[in-house]
Design a protein around this motif. Structure first.
Motif, PDB file in Angstrom:
ATOM      1  N   ASP A 199      45.578  42.619  41.345  1.00 51.70           N
ATOM      2  CA  ASP A 199      44.703  43.724  41.750  1.00 51.70           C
ATOM      3  C   ASP A 199      44.003  44.247  40.495  1.00 51.70           C
ATOM      4  O   ASP A 199      44.608  44.922  39.662  1.00 51.70           O
ATOM      5  N   ILE A 200      42.705  43.922  40.361  1.00 56.43           N
ATOM      6  CA  ILE A 200      41.952  44.261  39.156  1.00 56.43           C
ATOM      7  C   ILE A 200      41.180  45.554  39.373  1.00 56.43           C
ATOM      8  O   ILE A 200      40.289  45.630  40.232  1.00 56.43           O
ATOM      9  N   GLY A 201      41.523  46.565  38.611  1.00 52.62           N
ATOM     10  CA  GLY A 201      40.811  47.835  38.642  1.00 52.62           C
ATOM     11  C   GLY A 201      40.188  48.128  37.294  1.00 52.62           C
ATOM     12  O   GLY A 201      40.481  47.472  36.301  1.00 52.62           O
ATOM     13  N   GLY A 202      39.335  49.121  37.251  1.00 51.04           N
ATOM     14  CA  GLY A 202      38.679  49.464  36.002  1.00 51.04           C
ATOM     15  C   GLY A 202      39.629  50.012  34.960  1.00 51.04           C
ATOM     16  O   GLY A 202      39.406  49.858  33.758  1.00 51.04           O
ATOM     17  N   THR A 203      40.719  50.642  35.387  1.00 48.67           N
ATOM     18  CA  THR A 203      41.687  51.241  34.472  1.00 48.67           C
ATOM     19  C   THR A 203      42.881  50.328  34.215  1.00 48.67           C
ATOM     20  O   THR A 203      43.332  50.177  33.083  1.00 48.67           O
ATOM     21  N   SER A 204      43.407  49.725  35.283  1.00 48.72           N
ATOM     22  CA  SER A 204      44.597  48.900  35.136  1.00 48.72           C
ATOM     23  C   SER A 204      44.540  47.692  36.061  1.00 48.72           C
ATOM     24  O   SER A 204      43.769  47.649  37.025  1.00 48.72           O
ATOM     25  N   VAL A 205      45.366  46.721  35.727  1.00 45.44           N
ATOM     26  CA  VAL A 205      45.537  45.520  36.546  1.00 45.44           C
ATOM     27  C   VAL A 205      46.990  45.457  36.973  1.00 45.44           C
ATOM     28  O   VAL A 205      47.897  45.562  36.143  1.00 45.44           O
ATOM     29  N   GLU A 263      58.705  40.142  41.508  1.00 47.19           N
ATOM     30  CA  GLU A 263      58.495  40.748  40.186  1.00 47.19           C
ATOM     31  C   GLU A 263      57.109  41.366  40.173  1.00 47.19           C
ATOM     32  O   GLU A 263      56.167  40.827  40.757  1.00 47.19           O
ATOM     33  N   THR A 264      56.962  42.514  39.517  1.00 48.50           N
ATOM     34  CA  THR A 264      55.646  43.142  39.399  1.00 48.50           C
ATOM     35  C   THR A 264      55.442  43.641  37.976  1.00 48.50           C
ATOM     36  O   THR A 264      56.393  43.826  37.206  1.00 48.50           O
ATOM     37  N   GLY A 265      54.183  43.867  37.646  1.00 48.03           N
ATOM     38  CA  GLY A 265      53.839  44.405  36.344  1.00 48.03           C
ATOM     39  C   GLY A 265      52.482  45.065  36.396  1.00 48.03           C
ATOM     40  O   GLY A 265      51.681  44.800  37.287  1.00 48.03           O
ATOM     41  N   GLU A 266      52.214  45.939  35.452  1.00 50.99           N
ATOM     42  CA  GLU A 266      50.928  46.636  35.380  1.00 50.99           C
ATOM     43  C   GLU A 266      50.551  46.805  33.924  1.00 50.99           C
ATOM     44  O   GLU A 266      51.407  47.088  33.075  1.00 50.99           O
ATOM     45  N   PHE A 267      49.277  46.618  33.624  1.00 49.43           N
ATOM     46  CA  PHE A 267      48.814  46.741  32.246  1.00 49.43           C
ATOM     47  C   PHE A 267      47.374  47.236  32.247  1.00 49.43           C
ATOM     48  O   PHE A 267      46.667  47.170  33.256  1.00 49.43           O
ATOM     49  N   ALA A 268      46.943  47.734  31.118  1.00 50.85           N
ATOM     50  CA  ALA A 268      45.591  48.285  31.006  1.00 50.85           C
ATOM     51  C   ALA A 268      44.552  47.175  31.096  1.00 50.85           C
ATOM     52  O   ALA A 268      44.726  46.098  30.508  1.00 50.85           O
ATOM     53  N   THR A 269      43.481  47.451  31.805  1.00 52.71           N
ATOM     54  CA  THR A 269      42.390  46.483  31.905  1.00 52.71           C
ATOM     55  C   THR A 269      41.640  46.376  30.587  1.00 52.71           C
ATOM     56  O   THR A 269      41.090  45.323  30.257  1.00 52.71           O
ATOM     57  N   ASP A 270      41.619  47.467  29.822  1.00 53.00           N
ATOM     58  CA  ASP A 270      40.828  47.539  28.586  1.00 53.00           C
ATOM     59  C   ASP A 270      39.370  47.207  28.872  1.00 53.00           C
ATOM     60  O   ASP A 270      38.711  46.454  28.139  1.00 53.00           O
ATOM     61  N   SER A 271      38.853  47.788  29.941  1.00 49.72           N
ATOM     62  CA  SER A 271      37.495  47.486  30.371  1.00 49.72           C
ATOM     63  C   SER A 271      36.452  47.884  29.327  1.00 49.72           C
ATOM     64  O   SER A 271      35.358  47.314  29.295  1.00 49.72           O
ATOM     65  N   HIS A 272      36.799  48.848  28.481  1.00 56.49           N
ATOM     66  CA  HIS A 272      35.850  49.289  27.457  1.00 56.49           C
ATOM     67  C   HIS A 272      35.562  48.193  26.441  1.00 56.49           C
ATOM     68  O   HIS A 272      34.568  48.248  25.716  1.00 56.49           O
ATOM     69  N   LEU A 273      36.432  47.174  26.400  1.00 55.70           N
ATOM     70  CA  LEU A 273      36.235  46.067  25.472  1.00 55.70           C
ATOM     71  C   LEU A 273      35.324  44.991  26.053  1.00 55.70           C
ATOM     72  O   LEU A 273      34.975  44.032  25.355  1.00 55.70           O
ATOM     73  N   GLU A 328      54.440  32.466  35.250  1.00 56.86           N
ATOM     74  CA  GLU A 328      54.599  31.045  35.598  1.00 56.86           C
ATOM     75  C   GLU A 328      56.083  30.681  35.721  1.00 56.86           C
ATOM     76  O   GLU A 328      56.930  31.255  35.024  1.00 56.86           O
ATOM     77  N   PRO A 329      56.398  29.703  36.614  1.00 56.20           N
ATOM     78  CA  PRO A 329      55.493  28.965  37.497  1.00 56.20           C
ATOM     79  C   PRO A 329      55.223  29.728  38.793  1.00 56.20           C
ATOM     80  O   PRO A 329      56.012  30.577  39.206  1.00 56.20           O
ATOM     81  N   PHE A 330      54.116  29.387  39.448  1.00 55.76           N
ATOM     82  CA  PHE A 330      53.766  29.954  40.755  1.00 55.76           C
ATOM     83  C   PHE A 330      52.905  28.938  41.494  1.00 55.76           C
ATOM     84  O   PHE A 330      52.439  27.948  40.905  1.00 55.76           O
ATOM     85  N   ASP A 331      52.712  29.191  42.786  1.00 55.73           N
ATOM     86  CA  ASP A 331      52.038  28.201  43.636  1.00 55.73           C
ATOM     87  C   ASP A 331      50.593  28.540  43.956  1.00 55.73           C
ATOM     88  O   ASP A 331      49.825  27.657  44.370  1.00 55.73           O
ATOM     89  N   ALA A 332      50.196  29.793  43.817  1.00 57.04           N
ATOM     90  CA  ALA A 332      48.834  30.200  44.151  1.00 57.04           C
ATOM     91  C   ALA A 332      48.570  31.580  43.574  1.00 57.04           C
ATOM     92  O   ALA A 332      49.521  32.320  43.248  1.00 57.04           O
ATOM     93  N   ILE A 333      47.284  31.927  43.444  1.00 53.51           N
ATOM     94  CA  ILE A 333      46.876  33.241  42.950  1.00 53.51           C
ATOM     95  C   ILE A 333      45.878  33.836  43.943  1.00 53.51           C
ATOM     96  O   ILE A 333      44.905  33.180  44.327  1.00 53.51           O
ATOM     97  N   GLY A 334      46.123  35.076  44.346  1.00 52.24           N
ATOM     98  CA  GLY A 334      45.183  35.811  45.190  1.00 52.24           C
ATOM     99  C   GLY A 334      44.736  37.057  44.448  1.00 52.24           C
ATOM    100  O   GLY A 334      45.574  37.844  43.991  1.00 52.24           O
ATOM    101  N   ILE A 335      43.437  37.234  44.311  1.00 51.89           N
ATOM    102  CA  ILE A 335      42.881  38.306  43.494  1.00 51.89           C
ATOM    103  C   ILE A 335      42.083  39.274  44.349  1.00 51.89           C
ATOM    104  O   ILE A 335      41.378  38.872  45.281  1.00 51.89           O
ATOM    105  N   CYS A 336      42.171  40.545  44.028  1.00 53.04           N
ATOM    106  CA  CYS A 336      41.217  41.506  44.574  1.00 53.04           C
ATOM    107  C   CYS A 336      40.613  42.282  43.419  1.00 53.04           C
ATOM    108  O   CYS A 336      41.269  42.522  42.403  1.00 53.04           O
ATOM    109  N   SER A 337      39.345  42.631  43.582  1.00 51.06           N
ATOM    110  CA  SER A 337      38.643  43.377  42.550  1.00 51.06           C
ATOM    111  C   SER A 337      37.647  44.313  43.201  1.00 51.06           C
ATOM    112  O   SER A 337      37.071  43.991  44.250  1.00 51.06           O
ATOM    113  N   ALA A 338      37.442  45.460  42.594  1.00 50.25           N
ATOM    114  CA  ALA A 338      36.387  46.354  43.050  1.00 50.25           C
ATOM    115  C   ALA A 338      35.038  45.695  42.810  1.00 50.25           C
ATOM    116  O   ALA A 338      34.899  44.813  41.963  1.00 50.25           O
TER     117      ALA A 338
END
Length: 290
Positions: free
Chosen positions: A7-13, A26-36, A53-63
């Motif tokens: 889940d890609i947001g302007g502030t965090s992913v 498992e989950t995690g969250e980190f800064a998008t660093d969009s200003h860069l 990794e490893p994983f079988d597929a990636i599903g993305i959402c973005s504003a």
């Protein structure tokens, strides 16, 4: 099967690993660093994905505006330079797994339909109230995208002719009156002490007459937009999300105002609260693969 929801947001992913039942591994969250800029943001996203990794597929959402058929992020106001990015191709090359992408609100709707409260319904409209107002249309348990896959931009219905200027370039858009941002802007004009939603609703729950009037006016604005979509789509169900909608009493207020104003044949519509909260986007990404 292990699927990453990103889940890609302007502030965090937010990234989560889930099985096909939507159970979190498992989950995690980190800064998008969009200003860069987009290039640095993409590098960081790829690095963070690699940690799962490893994983079988990636599903993305973005504003922003998304081309889900070709897997391209067309534009997003939240990340400088985040335009015409072939993210599906890039991540498939990097990780050699299938990648799918959707607009964040569409993904959240799909997540609710697959794993959340929307499982009970084949057809519903989905609206989220936050910085703006997002929307999605689900028909026969599938997203309806319209001609260019952009359908559901309910936040940019014109509810006030020649009204407030909107970031989209138009005037009088629904989200300029019904978003959480609009609520707080209006609240602070009346009382600068209403610095955020928490403070405002604390006063509201305590019976503060000023806070009550502000919230009731805002609910009226929400109802105006919902009446438009009810009269357009004649849905059985509308699911509403966004942090502010976690207060169930608001759902009752909105339902009451809509019922009071729509035409009689449409009064069977039910407005319900979204159930997935902050995981909706990630689970929507997972739902693209299950």
């Amino acid at each position: 099967m292990k699927v990453l929801g990103v889940d890609i947001g302007g502030t965090s992913v937010k990234i989560g690993a889930f099985n096909e039942e939507g159970e979190s591994m498992e989950t995690g969250e980190f800064a998008t660093d969009s200003h860069l800029g987009a290039e640095k943001a993409l590098e960081n996203i790829k690095y963070q994905i690699s940690r799962f990794e490893p994983f079988d597929a990636i599903g993305i959402c973005s504003a922003g505006q998304i081309d889900p058929v070709h897997g391209v992020i067309l534009t997003s106001v939240n990340i400088p330079g985040w335009e015409h990015i072939p993210i599906k191709e890039m991540l498939e090359e990097a990780f050699n797994v299938p990648v799918a992408i959707q607009n964040d609100v569409n993904a959240a709707a799909l997540g609710e339909n697959t794993f959340g409260v929307g499982q009970k319904y084949n057809d519903f409209l989905f609206l989220t109230y936050g910085t703006g107002v997002g929307g999605a249309i689900v028909i026969d348990s599938a997203l309806y995208g319209g001609h260019e896959e952009f359908a559901g931009e309910f936040g940019h219905m014109i509810t006030h002719a020649f009204g407030r200027a909107c970031n989209c370039g138009m005037q009088g858009c629904y989200e300029r009156y019904a978003s959480t941002t609009a609520l707080l802007q209006d609240a602070q004009k009346v009382n600068p002490a209403f610095t955020d939603g928490k403070v405002l609703f604390e006063h509201w729950h305590q019976g503060d007459a000023t806070a009550k009037e502000i919230v009731e006016n805002w609910v009226e604005e929400i109802a105006i937009g919902l009446i438009n979509v009810v009269h357009t789509f004649n849905p059985s169900t509308i699911i509403v999300g966004g942090g502010v909608m976690e207060q169930s009493v608001l759902i009752d207020m909105i339902q009451k105002r809509v019922d009071q104003q729509i035409m009689n044949p449409f009064r069977s519509v039910t407005i319900i609260q979204a159930s997935l909260g902050n995981t909706a986007g990630m689970l929507g990404g997972v739902a693209l693969h299950v």
